[in-house]
Each structure stands twice: as structure tokens, then as C-alpha cells.
Design a protein around this motif. Structure first.
Motif, PDB file in Angstrom:
ATOM      1  N   GLY A  32       0.696  -1.297   0.029  1.00  6.10           N
ATOM      2  CA  GLY A  32      -0.039   0.067  -0.102  1.00  6.10           C
ATOM      3  C   GLY A  32       0.777   1.245  -0.092  1.00  6.10           C
ATOM      4  O   GLY A  32       0.482   2.205  -0.776  1.00  6.10           O
ATOM      5  N   TYR A  33       2.069   1.346   0.839  1.00  5.96           N
ATOM      6  CA  TYR A  33       2.809   2.378   0.584  1.00  5.96           C
ATOM      7  C   TYR A  33       3.390   2.747  -0.576  1.00  5.96           C
ATOM      8  O   TYR A  33       3.536   3.689  -1.133  1.00  5.96           O
ATOM      9  CB  TYR A  33       4.219   2.114   1.905  1.00  5.96           C
ATOM     10  CG  TYR A  33       4.919   2.939   1.867  1.00  5.96           C
ATOM     11  CD1 TYR A  33       4.960   4.173   2.753  1.00  5.96           C
ATOM     12  CD2 TYR A  33       6.023   3.267   1.075  1.00  5.96           C
ATOM     13  CE1 TYR A  33       5.793   5.294   2.723  1.00  5.96           C
ATOM     14  CE2 TYR A  33       6.918   4.034   0.972  1.00  5.96           C
ATOM     15  CZ  TYR A  33       7.051   5.233   1.853  1.00  5.96           C
ATOM     16  OH  TYR A  33       7.963   6.427   2.151  1.00  5.96           O
ATOM     17  N   ARG A  34       3.884   1.645  -1.296  1.00  3.90           N
ATOM     18  CA  ARG A  34       4.491   1.675  -2.514  1.00  3.90           C
ATOM     19  C   ARG A  34       3.425   2.089  -3.617  1.00  3.90           C
ATOM     20  O   ARG A  34       3.823   3.052  -4.349  1.00  3.90           O
ATOM     21  CB  ARG A  34       5.233   0.196  -2.967  1.00  3.90           C
ATOM     22  CG  ARG A  34       6.299   0.140  -1.963  1.00  3.90           C
ATOM     23  CD  ARG A  34       7.564   1.129  -2.155  1.00  3.90           C
ATOM     24  NE  ARG A  34       8.625   0.487  -1.510  1.00  3.90           N
ATOM     25  CZ  ARG A  34       9.564   1.203  -1.478  1.00  3.90           C
ATOM     26  NH1 ARG A  34       9.631   2.672  -1.539  1.00  3.90           N
ATOM     27  NH2 ARG A  34      10.849   0.914  -0.634  1.00  3.90           N
ATOM     28  N   ILE A  35       2.395   1.758  -3.474  1.00  3.31           N
ATOM     29  CA  ILE A  35       1.334   2.133  -4.520  1.00  3.31           C
ATOM     30  C   ILE A  35       0.992   3.781  -4.276  1.00  3.31           C
ATOM     31  O   ILE A  35       0.678   4.307  -5.370  1.00  3.31           O
ATOM     32  CB  ILE A  35      -0.106   1.274  -4.202  1.00  3.31           C
ATOM     33  CG1 ILE A  35       0.161  -0.024  -4.607  1.00  3.31           C
ATOM     34  CG2 ILE A  35      -1.257   2.179  -5.311  1.00  3.31           C
ATOM     35  CD1 ILE A  35      -0.925  -0.976  -4.408  1.00  3.31           C
ATOM     36  N   VAL A  36       0.801   4.167  -2.958  1.00  6.40           N
ATOM     37  CA  VAL A  36       0.513   5.401  -3.032  1.00  6.40           C
ATOM     38  C   VAL A  36       1.786   6.349  -3.212  1.00  6.40           C
ATOM     39  O   VAL A  36       1.636   7.466  -4.056  1.00  6.40           O
ATOM     40  CB  VAL A  36       0.214   5.769  -1.248  1.00  6.40           C
ATOM     41  CG1 VAL A  36       0.397   7.303  -1.076  1.00  6.40           C
ATOM     42  CG2 VAL A  36      -0.981   5.359  -0.950  1.00  6.40           C
ATOM     43  N   LEU A  69      -6.519   7.678  -9.620  1.00  8.82           N
ATOM     44  CA  LEU A  69      -5.877   6.304  -9.415  1.00  8.82           C
ATOM     45  C   LEU A  69      -6.693   5.350  -8.255  1.00  8.82           C
ATOM     46  O   LEU A  69      -6.460   5.798  -7.114  1.00  8.82           O
ATOM     47  CB  LEU A  69      -4.439   6.310  -9.119  1.00  8.82           C
ATOM     48  CG  LEU A  69      -3.630   4.990  -8.646  1.00  8.82           C
ATOM     49  CD1 LEU A  69      -3.604   3.803  -9.747  1.00  8.82           C
ATOM     50  CD2 LEU A  69      -2.191   5.134  -8.369  1.00  8.82           C
ATOM     51  N   ALA A  70      -7.199   4.285  -8.432  1.00 10.60           N
ATOM     52  CA  ALA A  70      -8.059   3.491  -7.534  1.00 10.60           C
ATOM     53  C   ALA A  70      -7.704   2.095  -7.473  1.00 10.60           C
ATOM     54  O   ALA A  70      -7.451   1.432  -8.480  1.00 10.60           O
ATOM     55  CB  ALA A  70      -9.637   3.557  -7.882  1.00 10.60           C
ATOM     56  N   VAL A  71      -7.325   1.744  -6.541  1.00 14.38           N
ATOM     57  CA  VAL A  71      -6.859   0.220  -5.980  1.00 14.38           C
ATOM     58  C   VAL A  71      -7.592  -0.148  -4.881  1.00 14.38           C
ATOM     59  O   VAL A  71      -7.947   0.340  -4.096  1.00 14.38           O
ATOM     60  CB  VAL A  71      -5.410   0.361  -5.501  1.00 14.38           C
ATOM     61  CG1 VAL A  71      -4.863  -1.122  -5.229  1.00 14.38           C
ATOM     62  CG2 VAL A  71      -4.525   1.023  -6.668  1.00 14.38           C
ATOM     63  N   ILE A 112       1.850  -0.785 -10.556  1.00 13.52           N
ATOM     64  CA  ILE A 112       0.749  -0.823  -9.587  1.00 13.52           C
ATOM     65  C   ILE A 112      -0.247  -1.866  -9.916  1.00 13.52           C
ATOM     66  O   ILE A 112      -0.792  -2.760  -9.012  1.00 13.52           O
ATOM     67  CB  ILE A 112      -0.047   0.610  -9.728  1.00 13.52           C
ATOM     68  CG1 ILE A 112       1.001   1.579  -9.136  1.00 13.52           C
ATOM     69  CG2 ILE A 112      -1.136   0.675  -8.831  1.00 13.52           C
ATOM     70  CD1 ILE A 112       0.628   3.069  -9.105  1.00 13.52           C
ATOM     71  N   ARG A 113      -0.809  -1.943 -11.194  1.00 14.61           N
ATOM     72  CA  ARG A 113      -1.658  -2.965 -11.634  1.00 14.61           C
ATOM     73  C   ARG A 113      -1.046  -4.395 -11.236  1.00 14.61           C
ATOM     74  O   ARG A 113      -1.607  -5.465 -10.579  1.00 14.61           O
ATOM     75  CB  ARG A 113      -1.897  -2.818 -13.114  1.00 14.61           C
ATOM     76  CG  ARG A 113      -2.880  -1.760 -13.386  1.00 14.61           C
ATOM     77  CD  ARG A 113      -3.156  -1.896 -14.888  1.00 14.61           C
ATOM     78  NE  ARG A 113      -4.025  -0.671 -15.209  1.00 14.61           N
ATOM     79  CZ  ARG A 113      -3.455   0.624 -15.809  1.00 14.61           C
ATOM     80  NH1 ARG A 113      -2.304   0.237 -16.429  1.00 14.61           N
ATOM     81  NH2 ARG A 113      -4.041   1.418 -16.335  1.00 14.61           N
TER      82      ARG A 113
END
Length: 434
Positions: A329-333, A424-426, A402-403
Motif C-alpha cells: 500500500g505504501y508503494r502504491i501511494v 488512481l483507484a486500487v 501498480i496493476r
């Protein structure tokens, strides 16, 4: 014609012939010891020698080092296209010993047949040249031209012998790959190990992309802003931010390079692909040092210092996420903030992180910049060149990463323009299966 003659002129053909002839030598030595060659018909000799040969070869196959010796010899003389198709490891179990025994018996049997054919065909060629009267041309040898035609046919048995050796050598190589090479289960295990190591390296490459990319983006923006503003106090603050960002990036770089230099054995605690004390992949000491959701406030402050306002709402209490979800989650943000800084510097960024219905939901949105056709901005900085509407380039490595992260966690990720924003939505499940 070249296709017909090329195999006969290849050095590998004759090295394979040498390998084949080791079989007749072994059979000959055994025959001299038992049962001998005198007083027995050829059929009786074979009937008594074959069981003895098979028993001796079976006993030799029980020695683990025999498999390694045969593999080394096969690699040297059979000249495989790929050496790893023939193993050079000692037998590890009874399955390897059975396959080694089958290989020894098969190579001796095939070699014995090729050896007998070599003697017969070479002898026939010699008789056609030196003693045509002992061949089918014997009745014509005394007639006119009889002694001329026979030598002209001498290359025929030699040509047949050459192609017999070519075919037998190829068959011997196929047997070696089948019986001395890895078993289907071993090949599958090797393929799985190779895929696992490739995945580990891809994950490390993604870590470098996210961490170093974010640090470079912040550094470029801070340096450009300090040059434009010209305020010593602002420049000092920018340099401090650059120093801190660079230090964190160097820590990430050193940790990742250490893993690349010494990947260790798969499955070891603390190594990529291994399992640490918590039982989760990558949950060893190096994994625990990676930043998680609790480190997001510092990331937001760095982004604000780079000139982009950040409105953040993190509705996740400390310790509520598994370690792997917190780190990913940190890396995605971080990647979402990096994209916003690169393609829409100075524009407001909104971050929403929450737990809903057993899922971790992350949303990163930044205002799309006006299209250059409707405005006349100053010359863009290096971080702004490329897409000037505030949206990342299509097919960029960041969004693809991210995907991939989301899919590996059993979730999904979407990115695109919505109501004047790039969103960007995850969404990933909180409970990881398997």
C-alpha cells in the motif's frame, strides 16, 4: 548433396562413434573373462554374456558417482546442443539409479550393435577393394572388367556405415537426454524455481523504480523551485529536503542491491521469496525494514515540500493491515504521488485510504492541468516535459507496476480521467488467500 554429406563430415559424428564403441569394448572384456569365446557358438556366447553384462551394469548403477561420470562423458562425446539437458549430478535416489541402469544397458546394447555393423561394413568395403573374389562379384572377378567394378562399389558400405553412425549417435544422444537428464518432475521444479527467481527480481526492480523514481522527482522539483525563487532560506529548506529524500533513497538502493548480490536459497527466512518469522513471503528482517502505511505522513510532507498540496485521509489504524498489504500500500501511494508530481506539479493531490467490506481501498487523485492549447505556460521543467495534461503516459512502468502489485494481492487497479481529475483507484482484499 551438402545436406547428405554434412553430417558425415561433422566432428560430432565421430566423437559419438567413439562413445558408441565403448560398449563393444566392455562386452569384449567381459567375454574374455566369462564365458570365453572358445568352444561356444556365437548364439551361446551371447546367451551367457548378456545376463552377466546386465548384472554388472546394474551393480555399477547403484554407485551414485556413476551417474555423474556418465553425464560428464556424455557431455564431452555426444556434444549436446544444450549441456544442461544432460545432468552431471550424482544419483539422488532409486529413481535416478534405475534410470542410470537403463542408460548403461541401453548404451552398451546399442554400441554393441553399431560395433558389429562397423566391423561387417568396413570388412565388406575392404573385400570389394582387395579381395573381390570373396564378394558377390567373385564369379565375375576372373572375367573381363570384374576386378574393376567391385572396387567402385566400395564407398557404398562405407556410406551406409557413416549414416548408421549418424543415426545411432542421435539415438544415443536422445537416450542420454531422457535417462541422464532431469526427470519431468525435476524439470518442472527447475522451471518453477526459475519463475520464482524472475518474479523476485521483478519485485526488486519495481521497488527500485518506485523508491528511486519518487526521490529523483522530488529532487528535481525542489532544485528547480530553489533556482526559480532565489530565496536563501527557501533554498536551504529545499536542500534539506533533497538531502533527506536522497538518504532514504540510498537506504532503499543499498538494501535492494544487497539482495541482488546475495539472493540466497529460495525459502530461506529473510530472503526474497523466502518466509520469515511471520510465515508471509518476504516477511524476514529485510522485509520488515521496508516502509509501510505508518510511514505515509512523512511521504505526504515530502510531497507538500515539493510544491503540491496534499489532502490525506488515512482511515486505517496502526497494525490493522498484514505486513505485505501495508508495504505494498505504501508503494502504491508513493507511485501515485510520484506520477502527480511528474505530470502535474503544483496541483492539489487528494489521498483516501480506508477499509471497507473486508477490502483495502486506496484512491489518489490530482487535478488535471489545462491543455497547452488553452494556455501559454512558461518553458516546462524536466519533470513536466511529456504529458502536460496531468495524466501519466499510457503504458508507463509505474502504472503497470501498480496493476501488477494489485493483481498479485488478489485485487484490481484502475487509472483514468474523471471529472477533471486523474484518479488512481486500487482495491485489494484484506484477507490474503493461500
Amino acid at each position: 548433396m551438402p545436406r547428405i554429406l554434412a553430417p558425415l563430415l561433422s566432428a560430432s559424428t565421430y566423437s559419438r562413434w567413439l562413445h558408441l564403441m565403448i560398449g563393444p569394448v566392455f562386452v569384449g572384456v567381459v567375454l574374455m573373462v566369462y564365458p570365453g569365446v572358445e568352444g561356444w557358438s556365437p548364439g551361446e556366447v551371447l546367451a551367457r554374456a548378456v545376463p552377466v553384462d546386465a548384472a554388472l551394469l546394474g551393480l555399477a548403477a547403484l554407485v551414485p558417482a556413476m551417474r555423474r561420470a556418465e553425464g560428464v562423458q556424455a557431455r564431452l562425446l555426444l556434444v549436446p546442443d544444450r549441456e544442461r539437458d544432460i545432468a552431471v549430478e550424482p544419483a539422488r535416489g532409486w529413481a535416478d539409479r534405475r534410470r542410470t541402469a537403463a542408460w548403461l544397458v541401453g548404451r552398451v546394447l546399442l554400441g554393441g550393435l553399431v560395433g558389429a555393423a562397423s566391423v561387417l561394413l568396413a570388412g565388406a568395403a575392404f573385400d570389394l577393394v582387395a579381395r573381390p573374389e570373396r564378394t558377390v562379384f567373385g564369379p565375375l572377378a576372373d572375367g573381363p572388367g570384374g576386378s574393376v567394378w567391385a572396387p567402385l562399389l566400395a564407398p557404398v558400405p562405407l556410406f551406409a556405415l557413416g549414416w548408421l553412425v549418424v543415426g545411432a549417435g542421435r539415438l544415443q544422444l536422445a537416450m542420454a537426454v531422457r535417462l541422464l537428464g532431469p526427470s519431468p518432475a525435476e524439470r518442472l521444479a527447475t522451471a518453477e524455481l526459475r519463475a520464482e527467481r524472475l518474479l523476485e527480481r521483478n519485485l526488486l526492480a519495481r521497488e527500485l523504480h518506485d523508491s528511486i523514481g519518487h526521490a529523483l522527482t522530488v529532487t528535481v522539483l525542489q532544485a528547480g523551485a530553489a533556482r526559480e525563487v532565489g530565496d536563501p532560506a527557501f533554498a536551504a529548506e529545499a536542500l534539506e529536503i533533497i538531502e533527506e529524500t536522497g538518504r532514504r533513497a540510498m537506504d532503499d538502493l543499498e538494501r535492494t542491491l544487497a539482495l541482488l548480490r546475495d539472493p540466497g536459497e529460495p525459502g530461506e527466512p529473510g530472503e526474497p521469496g523466502g518466509r520469515g518469522a511471520s510465515g508471509d513471503p518476504g516477511s524476514g528482517e529485510d522485509a520488515r525494514e521496508r516502509p509501510g502505511i505508518d510511514r505515509l505522513p512523512a511521504l505526504f510532507e515530502t510531497t507538500r515540500a515539493a510544491g503540491s498540496p496534499v489532502e490525506a485521509s488515512v482511515d486505517v489504524r496502526s497494525g490493522a493491515l498484514p505486513g505485505v498489504l501495508s508495504r505494498e500500500g505504501y508503494r502504491i501511494v508513493q507511485e501515485g504521488l510520484t506520477n502527480a508530481l511528474k505530470y502535474a506539479p503544483g496541483e492539489p493531490i487528494s489521498i483516501r485510504i480506508a477499509l471497507r467490506d473486508g477490502n483495502l481501498e486506496l484512491r489518489c487523485a490530482n487535478t488535471l492541468r489545462p491543455h497547452p492549447a488553452h494556455s501559454h505556460p512558461a518553458r516546462p521543467s524536466g519533470a513536466e516535459r511529456g504529458r502536460t495534461d496531468g495524466s501519466p503516459r499510457r503504458g508507463g512502468k509505474g502504472l503497470r507496476g501498480i496493476r501488477e502489485r494489485a493483481v498479485l494481492l488478489g485485487g484490481e487497479a484502475t487509472a483514468g480521467a474523471e471529472s477533471g481529475e486523474w484518479v488512481l483507484a486500487v482495491r485489494v482484499p484484506l484477507r490474503l488467500d493461500g
